[in-house]
Design a protein around this motif. Structure first.
Motif, PDB file in Angstrom:
ATOM      1  N   GLU A 129       0.834  -1.207   0.000  1.00 54.49           N
ATOM      2  CA  GLU A 129       0.000   0.000   0.000  1.00 54.49           C
ATOM      3  C   GLU A 129       0.864   1.250   0.000  1.00 54.49           C
ATOM      4  O   GLU A 129       0.548   2.241  -0.669  1.00 54.49           O
ATOM      5  CB  GLU A 129      -0.928  -0.008   1.215  1.00 54.49           C
ATOM      6  CG  GLU A 129      -2.073  -1.019   1.090  1.00 54.49           C
ATOM      7  CD  GLU A 129      -2.794  -1.251   2.408  1.00 54.49           C
ATOM      8  OE1 GLU A 129      -2.432  -0.574   3.412  1.00 54.49           O
ATOM      9  OE2 GLU A 129      -3.697  -2.102   2.436  1.00 54.49           O
ATOM     10  N   ARG A 130       1.981   1.208   0.710  1.00 60.08           N
ATOM     11  CA  ARG A 130       2.855   2.377   0.772  1.00 60.08           C
ATOM     12  C   ARG A 130       3.684   2.554  -0.491  1.00 60.08           C
ATOM     13  O   ARG A 130       4.204   3.639  -0.745  1.00 60.08           O
ATOM     14  CB  ARG A 130       3.746   2.290   2.019  1.00 60.08           C
ATOM     15  CG  ARG A 130       2.978   2.695   3.261  1.00 60.08           C
ATOM     16  CD  ARG A 130       3.537   2.167   4.561  1.00 60.08           C
ATOM     17  NE  ARG A 130       2.693   2.659   5.651  1.00 60.08           N
ATOM     18  CZ  ARG A 130       1.524   2.107   5.987  1.00 60.08           C
ATOM     19  NH1 ARG A 130       1.076   1.043   5.343  1.00 60.08           N
ATOM     20  NH2 ARG A 130       0.805   2.614   6.985  1.00 60.08           N
ATOM     21  N   ASP A 135       2.211   2.358  -3.285  1.00 59.87           N
ATOM     22  CA  ASP A 135       1.225   3.178  -4.000  1.00 59.87           C
ATOM     23  C   ASP A 135       1.113   2.863  -5.491  1.00 59.87           C
ATOM     24  O   ASP A 135       1.238   3.744  -6.344  1.00 59.87           O
ATOM     25  CB  ASP A 135       1.547   4.666  -3.801  1.00 59.87           C
ATOM     26  CG  ASP A 135       0.367   5.560  -4.201  1.00 59.87           C
ATOM     27  OD1 ASP A 135      -0.775   5.069  -4.161  1.00 59.87           O
ATOM     28  OD2 ASP A 135       0.599   6.722  -4.554  1.00 59.87           O
ATOM     29  N   ASN A 136       0.875   1.581  -5.774  1.00 61.99           N
ATOM     30  CA  ASN A 136       0.570   1.165  -7.144  1.00 61.99           C
ATOM     31  C   ASN A 136      -0.607   0.204  -7.050  1.00 61.99           C
ATOM     32  O   ASN A 136      -0.435  -0.962  -6.688  1.00 61.99           O
ATOM     33  CB  ASN A 136       1.788   0.482  -7.786  1.00 61.99           C
ATOM     34  CG  ASN A 136       1.535   0.077  -9.236  1.00 61.99           C
ATOM     35  OD1 ASN A 136       0.443  -0.355  -9.597  1.00 61.99           O
ATOM     36  ND2 ASN A 136       2.566   0.176 -10.063  1.00 61.99           N
ATOM     37  N   ARG A 137      -1.803   0.690  -7.355  1.00 61.55           N
ATOM     38  CA  ARG A 137      -3.001  -0.110  -7.109  1.00 61.55           C
ATOM     39  C   ARG A 137      -3.070  -1.358  -7.976  1.00 61.55           C
ATOM     40  O   ARG A 137      -3.654  -2.361  -7.569  1.00 61.55           O
ATOM     41  CB  ARG A 137      -4.264   0.728  -7.288  1.00 61.55           C
ATOM     42  CG  ARG A 137      -4.579   1.201  -8.696  1.00 61.55           C
ATOM     43  CD  ARG A 137      -5.737   2.189  -8.679  1.00 61.55           C
ATOM     44  NE  ARG A 137      -6.094   2.702  -9.991  1.00 61.55           N
ATOM     45  CZ  ARG A 137      -7.143   2.279 -10.697  1.00 61.55           C
ATOM     46  NH1 ARG A 137      -7.924   1.351 -10.195  1.00 61.55           N
ATOM     47  NH2 ARG A 137      -7.423   2.795 -11.872  1.00 61.55           N
TER      48      ARG A 137
END
Length: 211
Positions: A141-142, A144-146
């Motif tokens: 999550e950190r 930050d690439n969904r």
């Protein structure tokens, strides 16, 4: 049999989650045929939302649909397992390097807190499993690439189908914890290459233990 009271979200989503957890708990074993009629009666629903739920699980790789034979819980071969670990190692090592390069104090504190929970759970295998997954997903999550996050989430579901989970091997939990300590040190140091290498070793050792 009393019908279940399902949450107000889409019925097929609730059914998919219920079946997903039964698969993970081995109440539905790998290779087992899923009796749609019996399940629909047990849940007090029609077969339409059940079939929609099975499509969701098939897309995740947890269920295999066979023409004119119905749905089966997916069996994971040795090659499947190697392929899944290979992809997870690539995706999560890449994420670890990104987090090491740009994590701020808040990110590192959150990951350190999860690592602390992992240290405290070493004697409780089930809790260790759960915290370990939370740590890995928090790291992703950190980064930050969904798209990567979704790919890893789906691959991890398939990994749970493995009958011989790597953390079941004697001594593997302690080894995994030591690998997490090395990874955390790399993250705190902002060393992207060490974080990448550490995550790749973590998965390589996990695959060896799962074999």
């Amino acid at each position: 049999m009393v019908a279940l009271t399902l949450a107000p979200r889409a019925l097929y989503e609730e059914v998919a989650e219920l079946l997903r957890q039964r698969i993970f708990r081995r109440e539905l074993q790998p290779g087992a045929w899923i009796d749609e009629m019996r399940l629909a009666q047990e849940l007090g629903i029609s077969r339409t939302p059940l079939r929609e739920a099975l499509k969701v699980l098939a897309a995740e790789g947890l269920v295999t649909m066979k023409v004119r034979r119905g749905a089966y819980v997916t069996e994971v071969s040795e090659k499947d397992l190697r392929d899944v670990y290979h992809l997870l190692a690539l995706l999560e090592a890449d994420a670890a390097a990104e987090v090491a390069a740009r994590a701020d104090a808040t990110d590192l504190a959150a990951l350190q807190a999860l690592h602390g929970e992992l240290e405290a759970a070493v004697a409780d295998r089930d809790r260790f499993f759960a915290v370990n997954e939370r740590f890995h997903m928090a790291l992703l999550e950190r980064a930050d690439n969904r798209w990567r996050l979704q790919m890893v989430a789906d691959l991890r579901k398939v990994m749970k189908l493995n009958r011989h989970h790597s953390l079941l091997k004697r001594g593997r939990i302690e080894e995994s914890l030591a690998e997490h300590r090395t990874l955390m040190a790399a993250l705190r140091a902002g060393d992207a290459q060490a974080a990448r290498d550490g995550m790749q070793r973590h998965f390589a050792n996990g695959l060896e233990a799962a074999g």
